[in-house]
Design an enzyme around this catalytic site. Sequence first.
Site, mmCIF file in Angstrom:
data_model
loop_
_atom_site.group_PDB
_atom_site.id
_atom_site.type_symbol
_atom_site.label_atom_id
_atom_site.label_comp_id
_atom_site.label_asym_id
_atom_site.label_seq_id
_atom_site.Cartn_x
_atom_site.Cartn_y
_atom_site.Cartn_z
ATOM 1 N N PHE A 26 -29.971 40.031 12.988
ATOM 2 C CA PHE A 26 -30.340 38.702 13.474
ATOM 3 C C PHE A 26 -31.714 38.813 14.136
ATOM 4 C CE2 PHE A 26 -30.276 35.166 16.511
ATOM 5 C CZ PHE A 26 -29.936 34.129 15.662
ATOM 6 N N ARG A 30 -23.015 28.830 4.273
ATOM 7 C CA ARG A 30 -22.217 29.716 5.108
ATOM 8 C C ARG A 30 -21.011 28.960 5.662
ATOM 9 N NH1 ARG A 30 -24.151 32.848 10.536
ATOM 10 N NH2 ARG A 30 -23.923 30.725 11.300
ATOM 11 N N TYR A 41 -19.816 31.892 22.445
ATOM 12 C CA TYR A 41 -19.719 30.507 21.991
ATOM 13 C C TYR A 41 -19.310 30.386 20.528
ATOM 14 C CZ TYR A 41 -24.606 31.787 21.000
ATOM 15 O OH TYR A 41 -25.742 32.437 20.611
ATOM 16 N N LYS A 42 -19.039 31.494 19.859
ATOM 17 C CA LYS A 42 -18.588 31.434 18.475
ATOM 18 C C LYS A 42 -17.057 31.495 18.449
ATOM 19 C CE LYS A 42 -22.823 33.806 16.938
ATOM 20 N NZ LYS A 42 -23.614 32.611 16.605
ATOM 21 N N ASP A 79 -23.906 44.936 18.309
ATOM 22 C CA ASP A 79 -23.911 43.496 18.521
ATOM 23 C C ASP A 79 -22.626 42.948 17.886
ATOM 24 O OD1 ASP A 79 -24.207 40.712 18.173
ATOM 25 O OD2 ASP A 79 -26.388 40.857 18.118
#
Length: 398
Positions: free
Chosen positions: A126, A369, A220-221, A195
């Site tokens: 990322f 996605r 937050y995922k 990560d």
Amino acid sequence: MSDLKERAQALDTADTLAPLRELFTLDDTVYLDGNSLGALPRHVPARMQEVLTREWGELRIRSWGESGWWTAPERIGDRIAPIVGAAPGRIVVGDSTSVNVFKAVVAATRLAPEGRDEILVDAQTFPTDGYIAASAARMTGHRIVPIAPADVPDALGPRTAAVLLNHVDYRSGRLHDLPGLTAAVRAAGAVSVWDLCHSAGALPVGLDEHGVDLAVGCTYKYLNGGPGSPAYLYVAERHQPVFDSPLPGWTSHADPFAMTPGYTPADGAVRGRVGTPDILSMLALEASLDVWDGVGIDAVRAKSLALTDFFLECVEAYAPEGRVTSVTPAAHAERGSQVALRCHDAEPVMAELIARGVVGDLRRPDVLRFGFTPLYVGFADAERAARVLAEVLGAPEA
């Protein structure tokens, strides 16, 4: 089509996690973007109203002690710990993922043996992780070596100080071999930094079991902590006495209220704290974690794989031939909790999907996605998403 619909209904009926959907604020939309922002647990607004009106509105400054605000970072860290396979006292919550990546990478170079000047970084990471690692390298006199995760064992050497890797690739959904790669890094005398943003809350991680040195992740995922909810930092117990944070803020001091000019780090993972905790978002996260009470991560993983298998089967059955191609590995051992489909007109296709009530996202230029959050996504959702996708792909305007 009717056969797949009937199978979806049967699978939902047999799903032991299905009742958890009622814990979330959802509508008729098929929400497959929980790998970007998790859904809101129903009880969180009432908890936040209590925080605002009583803890802040009435108790005010007293809430740092009486309402437990001061100890929230480590208390909430202990709530996250079992989800990622860590014992209590090894995770502290606070700051953003980016800030925690910086802390972890710099601390990793300080934990590594002297004379090592290379930081291996996932070449497809990322972007923020890459940016932060590059800056940390400039500041510490190291050099960045971009590498595919599968090639890490061959790239390790006497100059390797630290290795920063993603457990699950954010674009393709590929799951990397955390146990094997961590073992290789340790055998080479280097320090591992993982990560976990796209794996925590979706599949077993096993931080303690697999000997991970340092790890970071967002909340937050799949953890449903809310937009911008604070991230977390994991520090293995063996490293805590010598963990040297590059951001030694006052709240990580052994005696923060002594206000001394010299810095003495606190014991344990508390060393990872920096400044004053962001209490409102932190307490929203704490309330959100209630949905995990009694939920086993192995059951979550089993449903995740079943959902993504079923979705891929439906896409194959419904979609016009040649319009989409999966870039997510078929092998369960290599798959996270999302499906990424390559589509040459991905942007307008996703826009139309959203307009028709199927919410995913895209990664330019050509990846659709779809994230599958097992706590609230069902098999009927997967079937409907594939069916609507096929309709959009077959439409002339798509």
